[in-house]
Design an enzyme around this catalytic site. Structure first.
Site, PDB file in Angstrom:
ATOM      1  N   ARG B  81       0.716  -1.279   0.178  1.00  0.00           N
ATOM      2  CA  ARG B  81      -0.108  -0.066   0.009  1.00  0.00           C
ATOM      3  C   ARG B  81       0.819   1.429   0.015  1.00  0.00           C
ATOM      4  O   ARG B  81       0.469   2.308  -0.180  1.00  0.00           O
ATOM      5  CB  ARG B  81      -0.915   0.314   1.349  1.00  0.00           C
ATOM      6  CG  ARG B  81      -2.197  -0.911   1.140  1.00  0.00           C
ATOM      7  CD  ARG B  81      -3.180  -0.671   2.224  1.00  0.00           C
ATOM      8  NE  ARG B  81      -3.578   0.736   2.085  1.00  0.00           N
ATOM      9  CZ  ARG B  81      -3.922   1.233   3.370  1.00  0.00           C
ATOM     10  NH1 ARG B  81      -3.947   0.748   4.430  1.00  0.00           N
ATOM     11  NH2 ARG B  81      -4.181   2.718   3.180  1.00  0.00           N
ATOM     12  N   ASP B  82       2.282   1.184   0.381  1.00  0.00           N
ATOM     13  CA  ASP B  82       2.978   2.213   0.283  1.00  0.00           C
ATOM     14  C   ASP B  82       2.838   3.156  -1.101  1.00  0.00           C
ATOM     15  O   ASP B  82       2.877   4.403  -0.932  1.00  0.00           O
ATOM     16  CB  ASP B  82       4.737   1.877   0.188  1.00  0.00           C
ATOM     17  CG  ASP B  82       4.890   1.725   1.733  1.00  0.00           C
ATOM     18  OD1 ASP B  82       3.946   1.736   2.364  1.00  0.00           O
ATOM     19  OD2 ASP B  82       6.187   1.364   1.788  1.00  0.00           O
ATOM     20  N   LEU B  83       2.594   2.447  -2.088  1.00  0.00           N
ATOM     21  CA  LEU B  83       2.325   3.114  -3.500  1.00  0.00           C
ATOM     22  C   LEU B  83       1.361   4.480  -3.103  1.00  0.00           C
ATOM     23  O   LEU B  83       1.460   5.441  -3.392  1.00  0.00           O
ATOM     24  CB  LEU B  83       1.986   2.200  -4.380  1.00  0.00           C
ATOM     25  CG  LEU B  83       1.741   3.078  -5.605  1.00  0.00           C
ATOM     26  CD1 LEU B  83       3.169   3.639  -6.261  1.00  0.00           C
ATOM     27  CD2 LEU B  83       1.294   2.159  -6.867  1.00  0.00           C
ATOM     28  N   CYS B  86       1.872   6.731   0.251  1.00  0.00           N
ATOM     29  CA  CYS B  86       3.014   7.649   0.216  1.00  0.00           C
ATOM     30  C   CYS B  86       2.646   8.961  -0.792  1.00  0.00           C
ATOM     31  O   CYS B  86       2.813   9.825  -0.435  1.00  0.00           O
ATOM     32  CB  CYS B  86       4.278   7.108  -0.336  1.00  0.00           C
ATOM     33  SG  CYS B  86       5.218   6.120   0.532  1.00  0.00           S
TER      34      CYS B  86
END
Ligand code: SF4
Ligand code: SF4
Lengths: 477, 125
Positions: B81-83, B86
Site C-alpha cells: 500500500r506504500d504506493l 506515500c
C-alpha cells in the site's frame, strides 16, 4: 560544506566599530573584529570549506559558533544554494497612495536644463507649446480626485501632489482640486496630504495664504544664491529670476512658520560650475530660512556644457561628504539636519529598505496629464509610450502589471553584483527612458555616483551609531 | 545567541555577544533567527524531541524497506500500500509522484489497484 560570504559592504565608524551591510536583506550588523575577520575569510571567489577552515582556527568552538551565527543571519551561505524565491509583485491592483497632477505644462521660466524644454524632453512640440492642453481644467481636476479616492483601496491617507510646468500658473485648478478633495475625503473617510513644487515666481500673498492654510508640503526649485539661480533659471527674455523669487520665498517661509506648517524644502539642480554644495546649503537654510535642501544632479544628455562630467560627480561626492560632517555634528547633538538627500538615505538604511522597484511610479504613485491621462509618474505623463489609462476610465491594469513585472530588480541582471541594489534598484525609470529608450533597464551611467553616495551614507550611519545610537529612533515607524 | 530572551516581540539588539543588530531590518532578522533556533533538531538527539512531525518520511529510517526499529511493522501495512499511502498521505517526493503539487491526478485512471494498477500512468518530472 563550501560556504561563501554573500554580497555585502563592510564599513567602519570613526572609533573603530565595524559593520556589515548585507545586500540580500539590507540588514546592518555590527561585528567585533573576530567576526569581521570571519566575514572576510569567506568572502573569496568560490568560497571555503567550512570544516577545513574551522580545523585551522585557534579557538575552534568560537569559530564554529561565529560561523553558525553568520550562516543563520544570512551573511555567509552555502555555495550554490538555490536563490530565495523571487519576490513577486504585491497583490494587484495595488492601491494608490499618491497622485501627481500636472496642472499645467506651461512655464514662465525657461531653465536651460529643463526636461520640459531642453532636448531631453519627452513632449512633442516645444514645451510650453506642447501638444497636450496647456492647462488642466476644473473637471479633469475633480475627476482626478475621484479617481484617487476610488483607486486607493482602504488606505486611510492619500497624497495629492501638484506639478507642472510651473504649477502655480494654474492656481485655479489647484484650488478646485484641493477644495474638492477636502469634501470627497470626508465621505471616503480618508485624510489627504497636499504638496506642490514651484519655482516661487508666483507665490502671491493669496497663494501663500491658501497653501499654508491647507498645510501644503512645499518644495521650491531654486539653485542657490543669486549667481547660481540666475545662471540657468531665467525668464523667457533671459533675465534671471532671483530678484523676483527672493522676497516671495521669505514671505512664504515666515507665514508658514507662524502657522506651524510643514517643513519647506529647496530643491537644487546641480550643474557644472555651481557653487559648492555646503555653500549653497548654508545660503538656503541660514540666509533664506529653508528647513531642508535636496540636491539633484542635472539630467542631461552628454555634451551639454552644464552636464556634470565624471570629475563633476567626484567633486559633488566630496562636497556631499563635507556637508555630511555638519549632519553628523547635528546628529550627535540629537538635532535634525536639513541635508535632505542624506536624511532620506539614512532613514532607508536604518529601516533596512530593500526595493524590488526603484520608486513608487506605477505602483503607489501615478501622474495625471493636463488632459487626464495617467502616466507612470509626473515625468511620464506626456509620454504616450507609458500611458496607463485615464482618470475617467481608470488604470489599464494589464499594462501596469506588465511594466512592473518587467521593471523588477530581478530582471536587471547588471545589478546582481551591486551592494547598492537594495536602495537603488536600477534607478529612475524616466532617466533610463531618456538615456536608453527603455524605462525598465538599469541606469548604469549613474552607478559610481550612486554607490559613492550610498557608501557615504553607510559611513555616516556608522559614525552616528557609534556615538549616538538614539538618534535613529526618529526614523522608526 | 545566549543573552537575549527567546521572544520575537523583543527586538534583540545583540543576537550574539559578537554581533549587534543595528538597523530595524537586522533586528527583525535576529528575532526570527532566535525564534527558530532549536526548532530543527535531529530526532536521535538527546533528550529526544517530545513531538514527532507527521508522516513516515520525517522519521529517520535507513530506507524504505525497514522502519526506524529495523522492522517492517512501522511501515504502511501491507507494504504494497506504500504506493498509495506515500502518494496520498505521506508525500514521499523521491519515489512516487507527489499528490500535493505536481501530480494531483496521478491515480485517477486507476479505480481498483488490485486489478488495474497497470493503468496508472508514468510521470515524467
Ligand atoms: S543601477 Fe548601478 S548602482 Fe544601481 S543597483 Fe544597478 S548596478 Fe547598482
Ligand atoms: S520614475 Fe523617476 S521621476 Fe518618476 S517617480 Fe520614479 S524616480 Fe521619480
Amino acid at each position: 560544506m563550501q560556504l561563501q560570504t554573500v554580497l555585502h559592504r563592510r564599513f567602519r565608524g570613526e572609533r573603530g566599530a565595524e559593520f556589515v551591510y548585507v545586500a540580500s536583506s539590507a540588514a546592518i550588523l555590527g561585528v567585533d573584529a573576530a567576526t569581521g575577520a570571519v566575514v572576510d575569510a569567506f568572502a573569496v571567489p568560490g568560497g571555503r570549506d567550512q570544516d577545513a577552515w574551522i580545523a585551522d582556527q585557534a579557538d575552534r568552538e568560537l569559530a564554529e559558533s561565529t560561523l553558525h551565527d553568520l550562516v543563520d543571519l544570512g551573511v555567509v551561505r552555502p555555495v550554490g544554494e538555490s536563490p530565495a524565491p523571487r519576490a513577486t509583485l504585491p497583490p494587484m491592483p495595488f492601491p494608490l497612495a499618491t497622485l501627481v497632477l500636472n496642472v499645467t505644462n506651461k512655464c514662465n521660466l525657461t531653465c536651460t536644463y529643463c526636461y520640459e524644454y531642453g532636448e531631453d524632453r519627452l513632449t512633442a512640440g516645444d514645451g510650453s507649446k506642447g501638444t497636450g492642453k496647456p492647462k488642466m481644467d476644473d473637471d479633469t481636476a475633480r475627476q482626478s480626485i475621484d479617481f484617487l479616492m476610488r483607486s486607493s483601496g482602504d488606505r486611510p491617507q492619500v497624497s495629492i501632489t501638484f506639478f507642472g510646468g510651473e504649477t502655480l500658473l494654474n492656481f485655479p485648478a489647484i484650488r478646485v482640486a484641493t477644495e474638492y478633495a477636502e469634501e470627497t475625503a470626508k465621505s471616503f473617510k480618508k485624510r489627504v496630504h497636499y504638496s506642490l513644487t514651484t519655482n516661487a515666481t508666483l507665490l502671491t500673498d493669496e497663494v501663500v495664504d491658501f497653501l499654508t492654510k491647507h498645510r501644503f508640503g512645499i518644495t521650491i526649485s531654486i539653485d542657490g544664491d543669486q549667481q547660481d539661480q540666475d545662471r540657468h533659471r531665467k525668464f523667457q527674455k533671459g533675465v534671471g529670476s532671483f530678484d523676483v523669487i527672493e522676497p516671495r520665498i521669505r514671505h512664504l517661509l515666515v507665514t508658514n512658520k507662524e502657522r506651524k506648517g510643514r517643513s519647506i524644502g529647496a530643491r537644487v539642480t546641480l550643474t557644472s560650475g555651481a557653487a559648492p554644495v555646503p555653500h549653497t546649503y548654508r545660503f538656503l537654510t541660514q540666509e533664506l530660512g529653508f528647513d531642508e535642501v535636496g540636491f539633484a544632479p542635472v539630467t542631461a544628455g552628454l555634451g551639454r556644457d552644464y552636464a556634470l562630467g565624471e570629475k563633476g560627480y567626484q567633486k559633488l561626492l566630496r562636497e556631499f561628504g563635507e556637508l555630511a560632517e555638519d549632519y553628523v555634528a547635528a546628529a550627535l547633538r540629537n538635532e535634525t539636519h536639513g541635508f535632505a538627500n542624506l536624511g532620506d538615505l539614512l532613514r532607508e538604511l536604518h529601516q533596512g529598505v530593500n526595493k524590488a522597484h526603484p520608486c513608487g511610479a506605477g505602483l503607489g504613485l501615478l501622474g495625471v496629464s493636463t488632459e487626464g491621462e495617467l502616466g507612470l509618474c509626473h515625468r511620464f505623463v506626456e509620454s504616450k509610450s507609458h500611458s496607463v489609462g485615464t482618470v475617467t476610465t481608470g488604470i489599464d491594469e494589464a499594462t501596469r502589471t506588465a511594466f512592473l513585472t518587467q521593471a523588477h530588480i530581478d530582471n536587471k541582471t547588471d545589478c546582481t553584483q551591486c551592494f547598492a541594489r537594495p536602495l537603488c534598484a536600477g534607478g529612475c525609470y524616466h532617466e533610463a527612458h531618456v538615456r536608453y529608450g527603455d524605462a525598465t533597464v538599469a541606469n548604469l551611467h549613474y552607478c559610481e555616483w550612486i554607490r559613492g553616495f550610498i557608501d557615504l551614507g553607510l559611513r555616516t550611519y556608522g559614525r552616528i551609531l557609534e556615538a549616538n545610537p538614539k538618534f535613529f529612533a526618529r526614523f522608526e515607524s | 545567541m545566549s543573552n537575549v530572551p527567546n521572544d520575537p516581540d523583543v527586538p534583540p539588539r545583540r543576537p550574539t555577544p559578537r554581533i549587534l543588530a543595528c538597523n530595524q531590518k537586522a533586528r527583525q532578522l535576529a528575532a526570527l533567527v532566535l525564534a527558530q533556533r532549536g526548532q530543527a533538531r535531529a530526532l536521535t538527539q538527546d533528550p529526544p524531541p517530545t513531538q514527532y512531525p507527521y508522516g513516515c518520511t520525517t522519521i529517520f529510517a535507513p530506507g524504505w524497506e525497514v522502519d526506524s526499529g529495523n522492522g517492517t511493522h512501522g511501515l504502511c501495512q501491507p507494504i504494497e500500500r506504500d504506493l498509495y499511502d506515500c502518494y496520498h498521505t505521506c508525500y514521499w517526493p523521491a519515489q512516487v509522484p507527489d499528490g500535493v503539487t505536481n501530480s494531483p491526478k496521478w491515480t485517477m485512471s486507476c479505480g481498483a489497484p488490485m486489478q488495474d494498477w497497470k493503468s496508472i500512468d508514468l510521470v515524467f518530472p
